[in-house]
Design an enzyme around this catalytic site. Structure first.
Site, PDB file in Angstrom:
ATOM      1  N   ASP A 214       0.830  -1.257   0.005  1.00 47.41           N
ATOM      2  CA  ASP A 214      -0.041  -0.165  -0.053  1.00 47.41           C
ATOM      3  C   ASP A 214       0.746   1.448   0.070  1.00 47.41           C
ATOM      4  OD1 ASP A 214      -2.336   1.897   0.341  1.00 47.41           O
ATOM      5  OD2 ASP A 214      -3.325  -0.105   0.883  1.00 47.41           O
ATOM      6  N   HIS A 283      -3.086   3.470  -4.411  1.00 50.65           N
ATOM      7  CA  HIS A 283      -2.557   2.495  -3.029  1.00 50.65           C
ATOM      8  C   HIS A 283      -0.839   2.023  -3.307  1.00 50.65           C
ATOM      9  CE1 HIS A 283      -6.036   2.917  -0.507  1.00 50.65           C
ATOM     10  NE2 HIS A 283      -6.675   2.824  -1.555  1.00 50.65           N
ATOM     11  N   GLU A 341     -10.256   2.803  -5.104  1.00 50.26           N
ATOM     12  CA  GLU A 341      -9.909   3.884  -4.780  1.00 50.26           C
ATOM     13  C   GLU A 341      -8.777   4.603  -5.765  1.00 50.26           C
ATOM     14  OE1 GLU A 341     -11.112   4.563  -0.327  1.00 50.26           O
ATOM     15  OE2 GLU A 341      -9.075   3.357  -0.455  1.00 50.26           O
ATOM     16  N   TYR A 438     -15.742  -4.613   8.759  1.00 49.75           N
ATOM     17  CA  TYR A 438     -14.596  -3.829   8.911  1.00 49.75           C
ATOM     18  C   TYR A 438     -14.240  -3.574  10.225  1.00 49.75           C
ATOM     19  CZ  TYR A 438     -13.403  -2.428   4.038  1.00 49.75           C
ATOM     20  OH  TYR A 438     -12.952  -2.423   2.861  1.00 49.75           O
ATOM     21  N   PHE A 439     -13.258  -4.346  10.694  1.00 52.23           N
ATOM     22  CA  PHE A 439     -12.863  -4.585  12.294  1.00 52.23           C
ATOM     23  C   PHE A 439     -11.692  -3.507  12.558  1.00 52.23           C
ATOM     24  CE2 PHE A 439     -13.817  -9.580  12.395  1.00 52.23           C
ATOM     25  CZ  PHE A 439     -15.301  -8.984  12.336  1.00 52.23           C
TER      26      PHE A 439
HETATM   27  C1  ACM Z   1     -10.817  -0.589   0.893  1.00 56.12           C
HETATM   28  O1  ACM Z   1     -11.417  -0.686   2.025  1.00 56.12           O
HETATM   29  N1  ACM Z   1     -10.336   0.519   0.432  1.00 56.12           N
HETATM   30  C2  ACM Z   1     -10.871  -1.665   0.131  1.00 56.12           C
END
Ligand code: ACM
Ligand code: ZN
Length: 548
Positions: A214, A283, A341, A438-439
């Protein structure tokens, strides 16, 4: 007063007695369990485990069982492969399968991946009989017994445990049961990844989605491009989130290919496939810092806004080198290309990218912008490259925005809409919507009782309530392969913090992944949780103590 004391003493003794008993109502709950609490089999030190010693995979699972029984209950079993009368017996094959094979001329229906994982446990006066179609079923059964047994004090004088007679029949609901870990924002050492894999296996997960690159750090060694790991894995400093300051301390680390292979083997022994992700075309600041000629050379692009230049032919060559080595190292059928994104401002202004759009003959179609179509072209190139190596490409749901690539899997994270759309087009889908999966979000309403997190609010009850097939037409449900938890680590730097964010939310999600919806009941789940927390205490794994 005396009476009260006596009552307390009796209650205490009863508690101790109860605590020595197995309880099969574990997490995730088995598909079917019929227990007779009036009768018990007593498991003691020195009893044997019988198994087919000629089969190394079966032997490994028998040994896991031996280790785990001792770890939790203190009972020391011994490996006695040839003893057909041993207290614990592992036998391969289901009698019902044998019968159906005998019917001549009839086609034996092929098994689903979930059926391959099936097992049964029968506890009777003769002991514990575990049956499985494949060795993986022994592993699942051993995890079930491990969680069923009482967590006994290490100092307990009596090393025996009572197992009520039972018949357990189990197999998972979904084929893909995943959890992800972002190792770019923060780097976690190999030993910790092993612990993470252990915890996934405990929950019946079979996929570890490893976010290896990333903006904040490149973690995968590419031998042909050594600077990616040597330089791209380091950043000069890290943000002190919330405070809006920087710490001034260099931070880095990467995984060598040898370490990746070690982890792949470790995971495979626990029936977990590692899905590696190299996130493109955005990213990727960590790589663009090392190879600046791969970015669009236009003004107004800063730091993490920067993207790979799709119009530069060198980009594809470099990507093929990287993904080629990734495929050489990771045997996974699924390879994740990210795709999320991607800001399109650079591509809109970059002469090379615009020339590429022209060359490809991309046309405004009213639905997909030219730049989104350019991303789809890049996805197609990568999808084709992976397909030639026998792999299937996974991308975040943005890969739908320019028209989906054939054969690609969609990881639906911005809600379940993308998943629904992909399933309608008969593409396979993994559900991981932010609202439920989403933890990295807060798990308690009161922020002061938790370490700083990225924001939002995802309590245990909400995770538990997720139904991945909601709104998916029946004929398209077959395309929903499964469900995954995502753990991004902008705010999570240390192993015990990772587990704090993961648990017990993964417990809740494991019932979404494993159990039929009619078996799920949040109140019942909450009653089963304290026993698992005692187990976490035993194995030294952190978790969030409160729950909402
Ligand atoms: C993401 O949470 N950008 C996949
Ligand atoms: Zn460009």
């Amino acid at each position: 007063m005396k009476r009260i004391l006596l009552t307390a003493a009796v209650a205490c003794a009863a508690l101790v007695a109860v605590a020595q008993r197995a309880d099969y109502r574990i997490i995730p709950l088995p598909k079917s369990e019929v227990t007779d609490t009036a009768h018990v089999f007593v498991l003691r030190d020195g009893m044997g485990i019988a198994f087919d010693a000629a089969n190394s995979e079966v032997t490994r699972n028998a040994d896991f069982l031996r280790q785990w029984v001792e770890e939790v209950s203190g009972v020391k079993l011994v490996m006695t492969p040839d003893d057909k009368k041993a207290a614990v017996r592992l036998t391969l094959g289901f009698a019902t399968d044998k019968k159906s094979k005998k019917k001549k001329g009839q086609q034996v229906p092929s098994l689903t991946p979930q059926q391959e994982e099936a097992y049964t446990i029968a506890v009777t006066q003769d002991g514990i009989l575990i049956q499985a179609r494949q060795p993986i079923g022994f592993f699942r059964a051993a995890q079930t017994l491990r969680k069923s047994l009482p967590v006994k004090a290490r100092s307990a004088a009596d090393s025996s445990v009572e197992l009520p007679f039972t018949t357990i029949t189990d197999e998972p609901r979904f084929a893909y049961r995943g959890a992800h870990l972002d190792c770019s924002r923060h780097f976690f050492k190999v030993d910790f990844i092993k612990r993470y894999l252990d915890v996934l296996a405990l929950h019946g997960c079979n996929q570890f989605h490893w976010h290896l690159t990333d903006n904040d750090g490149w973690r995968f060694e590419v031998k042909a491009l050594p600077e990616l790991a040597e330089k791209g894995s380091w950043r000069p400093q890290s943000p002190l989130r919330r405070a809006g300051l920087w710490d001034g301390t260099p931070y880095g680390g990467h995984y060598t290919q040898k370490e990746c292979r070690e982890l792949i083997e470790y995971a495979a022994e626990r029936y977990i496939n590692i899905v590696p992700e190299i996130d493109i075309p955005a990213h990727i600041y960590s790589a663009l810092e090392v190879y600046p000629d791969l970015r669009c050379d236009v003004l107004h692009q800063r730091g993490s806004d920067q993207v790979l230049c799709a119009g530069n032919p060198k980009t594809l060559t470099v990507l093929k080198t990287i993904f080629g080595e990734l495929c050489d190292v990771f045997p996974s059928k699924f390879i994740h290309i990210g795709g999320d994104e991607c800001p399109k401002g650079g591509w809109e202004r970059c002469p090379k990218c615009q020339a590429k759009i022209k060359d490809l003959g991309l046309k405004e179609d009213g639905k997909h912008s030219l730049e989104n179509q350019l991303q789809t072209w890049l996805n197609r190139e990568m999808g084709q490259f992976l397909s030639e190596r026998g792999r299937d490409m996974i991308g975040w749901d943005e890969i739908l925005e320019g028209g989906l690539t054939d054969g690609g899997l969609v990881m639906s994270w911005r809600g379940t809409k993308g998943g629904l759309e992909a399933a309608k087009q008969h593409h396979r889908v993994i559900m991981t919507p932010t609202d439920f999966c989403y933890f990295d979000y807060y798990q308690l309403r009161d922020h002061d009782r938790q370490p700083p997190a990225i924001g939002y609010y995802l309590p245990l009850s909400k995770v538990y309530s997720f139904e991945p097939l909601d709104g998916i037409p029946e004929e398209e449900q077959q395309f929903i392969l499964g469900v995954q938890a995502n753990l991004w680590t902008e705010y999570v730097a240390y192993p015990q913090h990772v587990f704090y964010m993961l648990l017990p939310r993964l417990d809740a999600l494991s019932e979404v992944q494993w159990c039929r919806p009619d078996l799920k009941d949040f109140e019942d789940f909450k009653e089963r949780l304290p026993r698992l927390k005692r187990f976490y205490d035993r194995i030294g794994v952190n978790y969030c103590h409160d729950m909402e």
